[in-house]
Design a protein around this motif. Structure first.
Motif, PDB file in Angstrom:
ATOM      1  N   HIS A 185      26.023  52.708  43.996  1.00 47.89           N
ATOM      2  CA  HIS A 185      27.308  53.107  43.400  1.00 47.89           C
ATOM      3  C   HIS A 185      27.285  54.398  42.597  1.00 47.89           C
ATOM      4  O   HIS A 185      28.121  54.575  41.711  1.00 47.89           O
ATOM      5  CB  HIS A 185      27.844  51.989  42.496  1.00 47.89           C
ATOM      6  CG  HIS A 185      28.120  50.736  43.247  1.00 47.89           C
ATOM      7  ND1 HIS A 185      29.141  50.631  44.143  1.00 47.89           N
ATOM      8  CD2 HIS A 185      27.482  49.550  43.233  1.00 47.89           C
ATOM      9  CE1 HIS A 185      29.133  49.414  44.665  1.00 47.89           C
ATOM     10  NE2 HIS A 185      28.126  48.742  44.128  1.00 47.89           N
ATOM     11  N   ARG A 186      26.355  55.259  42.831  1.00 45.69           N
ATOM     12  CA  ARG A 186      26.372  56.518  42.074  1.00 45.69           C
ATOM     13  C   ARG A 186      26.267  57.707  43.030  1.00 45.69           C
ATOM     14  O   ARG A 186      25.702  58.741  42.664  1.00 45.69           O
ATOM     15  CB  ARG A 186      25.207  56.556  41.066  1.00 45.69           C
ATOM     16  CG  ARG A 186      25.339  55.632  39.858  1.00 45.69           C
ATOM     17  CD  ARG A 186      26.399  56.117  38.896  1.00 45.69           C
ATOM     18  NE  ARG A 186      26.379  55.421  37.629  1.00 45.69           N
ATOM     19  CZ  ARG A 186      27.458  54.930  37.023  1.00 45.69           C
ATOM     20  NH1 ARG A 186      28.652  55.045  37.598  1.00 45.69           N
ATOM     21  NH2 ARG A 186      27.377  54.347  35.855  1.00 45.69           N
TER      22      ARG A 186
ATOM     23  N   ALA B 116      24.001  53.155  31.678  1.00 45.53           N
ATOM     24  CA  ALA B 116      24.912  53.626  32.733  1.00 45.53           C
ATOM     25  C   ALA B 116      24.148  54.244  33.900  1.00 45.53           C
ATOM     26  O   ALA B 116      24.750  54.634  34.899  1.00 45.53           O
ATOM     27  CB  ALA B 116      25.899  54.644  32.159  1.00 45.53           C
TER      28      ALA B 116
ATOM     29  N   LYS C 285      30.403  53.048  32.132  1.00 44.98           N
ATOM     30  CA  LYS C 285      29.796  51.717  32.259  1.00 44.98           C
ATOM     31  C   LYS C 285      30.033  51.199  33.679  1.00 44.98           C
ATOM     32  O   LYS C 285      31.037  51.539  34.298  1.00 44.98           O
ATOM     33  CB  LYS C 285      30.519  50.747  31.310  1.00 44.98           C
ATOM     34  CG  LYS C 285      30.006  50.757  29.905  1.00 44.98           C
ATOM     35  CD  LYS C 285      30.869  49.812  29.075  1.00 44.98           C
ATOM     36  CE  LYS C 285      30.420  49.784  27.652  1.00 44.98           C
ATOM     37  NZ  LYS C 285      29.332  48.903  27.355  1.00 44.98           N
ATOM     38  N   TYR C 286      29.181  50.339  34.158  1.00 47.42           N
ATOM     39  CA  TYR C 286      29.377  49.741  35.481  1.00 47.42           C
ATOM     40  C   TYR C 286      30.415  48.613  35.404  1.00 47.42           C
ATOM     41  O   TYR C 286      30.584  47.983  34.364  1.00 47.42           O
ATOM     42  CB  TYR C 286      28.061  49.151  35.992  1.00 47.42           C
ATOM     43  CG  TYR C 286      27.043  50.200  36.387  1.00 47.42           C
ATOM     44  CD1 TYR C 286      27.213  50.938  37.552  1.00 47.42           C
ATOM     45  CD2 TYR C 286      25.922  50.447  35.607  1.00 47.42           C
ATOM     46  CE1 TYR C 286      26.276  51.909  37.933  1.00 47.42           C
ATOM     47  CE2 TYR C 286      24.988  51.412  35.980  1.00 47.42           C
ATOM     48  CZ  TYR C 286      25.173  52.129  37.139  1.00 47.42           C
ATOM     49  OH  TYR C 286      24.259  53.084  37.507  1.00 47.42           O
ATOM     50  N   HIS C 287      31.107  48.377  36.547  1.00 48.88           N
ATOM     51  CA  HIS C 287      31.941  47.177  36.660  1.00 48.88           C
ATOM     52  C   HIS C 287      31.034  46.009  37.028  1.00 48.88           C
ATOM     53  O   HIS C 287      29.919  46.215  37.518  1.00 48.88           O
ATOM     54  CB  HIS C 287      32.981  47.332  37.769  1.00 48.88           C
ATOM     55  CG  HIS C 287      33.822  48.548  37.608  1.00 48.88           C
ATOM     56  ND1 HIS C 287      34.562  48.780  36.481  1.00 48.88           N
ATOM     57  CD2 HIS C 287      34.034  49.602  38.432  1.00 48.88           C
ATOM     58  CE1 HIS C 287      35.198  49.924  36.612  1.00 48.88           C
ATOM     59  NE2 HIS C 287      34.889  50.452  37.782  1.00 48.88           N
TER      60      HIS C 287
ATOM     61  N   GLN D 103      29.629  46.144  40.538  1.00 47.75           N
ATOM     62  CA  GLN D 103      28.556  47.142  40.693  1.00 47.75           C
ATOM     63  C   GLN D 103      27.249  46.612  40.113  1.00 47.75           C
ATOM     64  O   GLN D 103      26.182  46.753  40.711  1.00 47.75           O
ATOM     65  CB  GLN D 103      28.952  48.451  39.992  1.00 47.75           C
ATOM     66  CG  GLN D 103      30.176  49.107  40.619  1.00 47.75           C
ATOM     67  CD  GLN D 103      30.660  50.291  39.816  1.00 47.75           C
ATOM     68  OE1 GLN D 103      30.617  50.292  38.580  1.00 47.75           O
ATOM     69  NE2 GLN D 103      31.127  51.315  40.514  1.00 47.75           N
ATOM     70  N   LEU D 104      27.361  45.974  38.943  1.00 48.24           N
ATOM     71  CA  LEU D 104      26.151  45.393  38.337  1.00 48.24           C
ATOM     72  C   LEU D 104      25.580  44.294  39.233  1.00 48.24           C
ATOM     73  O   LEU D 104      24.365  44.161  39.373  1.00 48.24           O
ATOM     74  CB  LEU D 104      26.459  44.798  36.956  1.00 48.24           C
ATOM     75  CG  LEU D 104      26.456  45.754  35.763  1.00 48.24           C
ATOM     76  CD1 LEU D 104      26.569  44.963  34.470  1.00 48.24           C
ATOM     77  CD2 LEU D 104      25.209  46.619  35.733  1.00 48.24           C
TER      78      LEU D 104
ATOM     79  N   GLY E 287      28.612  45.714  31.622  1.00 47.26           N
ATOM     80  CA  GLY E 287      28.573  47.105  32.084  1.00 47.26           C
ATOM     81  C   GLY E 287      27.245  47.819  31.880  1.00 47.26           C
ATOM     82  O   GLY E 287      27.093  48.968  32.275  1.00 47.26           O
TER      83      GLY E 287
ATOM     84  N   ALA F 160      23.461  48.248  32.758  1.00 44.28           N
ATOM     85  CA  ALA F 160      22.465  47.870  33.771  1.00 44.28           C
ATOM     86  C   ALA F 160      21.114  47.557  33.132  1.00 44.28           C
ATOM     87  O   ALA F 160      20.361  46.731  33.642  1.00 44.28           O
ATOM     88  CB  ALA F 160      22.315  48.999  34.793  1.00 44.28           C
TER      89      ALA F 160
END
Ligand SMILES: Nc1ncnc2c1ncn2[C@@H]1O[C@H](COP(=O)(O)OP(=O)(O)OP(=O)(O)O)[C@@H](O)[C@H]1O
Length: 342
Positions: A19-20, A51, A182-184, A187-188, A219, A221
C-alpha cells in the motif's frame, strides 16, 4: 510455530511493501538522477510513528543498490546520534573513513572536509528522526556536497523547518516532500497478513485475530507488528499450537509497554529531564516546564527546543497534550485508555 523470526522484528525491511506504491515511486523518482551518476535532490519524508517512513526509505535505497552498481547507502538515526559530530562521524564510519579521527579533538570542519573528499560512489544518506538533531546544520553540511543525496525523515515538517535557519528552510522547502498518513485497518491487515505468512507456520493465527490486531494498533504498523510478535513468541514459549485469544488480549498491552520503554530509552538526557518534570508535575504548561527544566540542567536549551521535545514525546505516545496552543498542558499518557484488544 515461528517459521522466520526475522520478519517479525521491528526493523525488518520486507521484499514487498504494502500500500505505499505512490510513495515508493515518488521517492524513487527523486533519487533517479543517481542512476545516471548525477546529483539528486533532497527528499523529506514525514508522517506519524509507524507510518512506514523508515521502511519505505530503506526499501527504496535497497532497490536502488540492486539496480545500480555505483551507489552506496548509509543510515543514521539522529535521535541516537543527536550531535553534529556524531552524525558526521557515523556517516564517515559507514564509508570506512574514520581511521585517525579522534572523538575528542577532531573539529567538525575536518569531518566535513573528509566527506567532501570522499571519492567513492554517490551515496544516499538516510537521516532518520532528523528533527531530533541538536544542531541541524549537519543537514546543510550534507546538502552542499553533491556526491551525497539526503533523505530526511521526521514526524512533522513544521518541527524540522522550525529549527533550521532561513537559508536551509528555503532549500528544504524546494525539496521533494513525501507525506505518509496512518494506515487504515485494511492496510494494516495486509501488512500483518504478509508477515504472518512468512514468519509463522500455517493456521497459527486467524484472519479475525489479525483484524483485531489491526484495529487495536490504530494505524500504527510498528505497534501492529509488535503485537503479532509478542503474541507469537508467547504462544511459542508456552507450546501452544495456535495463538489463543487470551494470549492476544495480553499481547497488545505488552507490545505497547515494550514500545514505550524503547522510546523512553531513546530520550536524550535533556529530554529525560523534561519527561520527568511532566511525570512529577503534570498537567503542566510549556512555560512552567521550561522554568523547572532550566533550574535542573547546566546548559538549558531554548524554549522552542523544549517545545519540540514535548511534541516528539507526544508523537511517541509518551505524553499527551490537552488544550489549544495558548493554554496547552502536558501529562503522561494514560496507557489504560489506549484502544484495547476486543
Ligand atoms: N507498507 C508497509 N509494508 C510492509 N511493512 C511495513 C509497511 N509500513 C511499515 N511496515 C513495517 O512496520 C514497522 C514500522 O514501520 P517504520 O519503522 O518504517 O515506521 P516509521 O514511520 O519509520 O515509524 P517511527 O517514526 O516510529 O520510526 C516496520 O517493521 C516496517 O517494516
Amino acid at each position: 510455530m515461528i517459521r522466520d523470526a526475522r520478519v517479525l522484528r521491528a526493523g525488518f525491511v520486507p521484499r514487498e511493501v504494502e500500500h505505499r506504491d505512490a510513495e515508493v515511486n515518488h521517492l524513487s523518482s527523486v533519487l533517479e538522477p543517481i542512476t545516471n551518476g548525477e546529483p539528486a535532490d533532497t527528499a523529506i519524508v514525514t508522517g506519524p510513528s509507524g507510518a512506514g517512513k523508515t521502511c519505505i526509505s530503506k526499501f527504496v535505497t535497497e532497490r536502488l543498490r540492486e539496480e545500480v552498481l555505483d551507489v552506496q547507502t548509509t543510515y543514521v538515526n539522529c535521535w541516537r546520534n543527536y550531535t553534529r559530530f556524531r552524525t558526521l562521524y557515523q556517516i564517515l564510519d559507514d564509508l570506512g573513513a574514520t581511521i585517525d579521527i579522534h572523538r575528542q579533538s577532531t573539529p567538525h570542519d575536518e569531518l566535513v572536509d573528509r566527506l567532501q573528499q570522499h571519492d567513492g560512489p554517490r551515496t544516499v544518506v538516510i537521516l532518520d528522526e532528523v528533527d531530533q538533531l541538536e544542531d541541524p546544520s549537519v543537514i546543510y553540511d550534507l546538502h552542499s556536497l553533491p556526491q551525497f543525496a539526503i533523505i530526511c525523515i521526521a514526524n512533522k515538517e513544521e518541527e524540522l523547518f522550525g529549527r533550521v535557519d532561513d537559508r536551509l528552510v528555503s532549500r528544504l522547502r524546494s525539496s521533494e516532500h513525501v507525506r505518509m498518513d496512518k494506515y487504515h485497518d485494511e492496510q494494516l491487515y495486509d501488512i500483518l497478513s504478509a508477515r504472518a505468512k512468512w514468519g509463522l507456520d500455517e493456521d497459527v493465527i486467524t484472519d479475525d485475530q489479525l483484524y483485531r490486531i489491526a484495529d487495536a494498533a490504530a494505524g500504527d504498523a510498528r505497534l501492529a507488528i509488535g503485537i503479532l510478535r509478542t503474541a507469537a513468541s508467547k504462544a511459542d514459549r508456552e507450546n501452544h499450537e495456535r495463538i489463543t485469544d487470551d494470549i492476544l488480549l495480553d499481547a497488545a498491552e505488552d507490545a505497547r509497554a515494550q514500545i514505550k520503554q524503547k522510546s523512553l530509552d531513546s530520550l536524550t538526557p535533556h529530554q529525560r529531564v523534561v519527561y520527568d518534570i511532566v511525570r512529577d508535575h503534570g498537567p503542566i504548561g510549556p512555560s512552567e516546564i521550561h522554568e523547572q527544566y532550566a533550574e535542573e540542567v547546566d546548559d538549558p536549551r531554548t524554549k522552542r527546543t523544549v517545545r519540540t521535545y514535548l511534541s516528539k514525546m507526544a508523537q511517541y505516545n509518551l505524553l499527551e497534550a490537552e488544550g489549544t496552543s495558548r493554554d496547552r498542558e502536558y501529562s503522561l499518557v494514560d496507557s489504560a485508555a489506549a484502544s484495547p484488544m476486543q
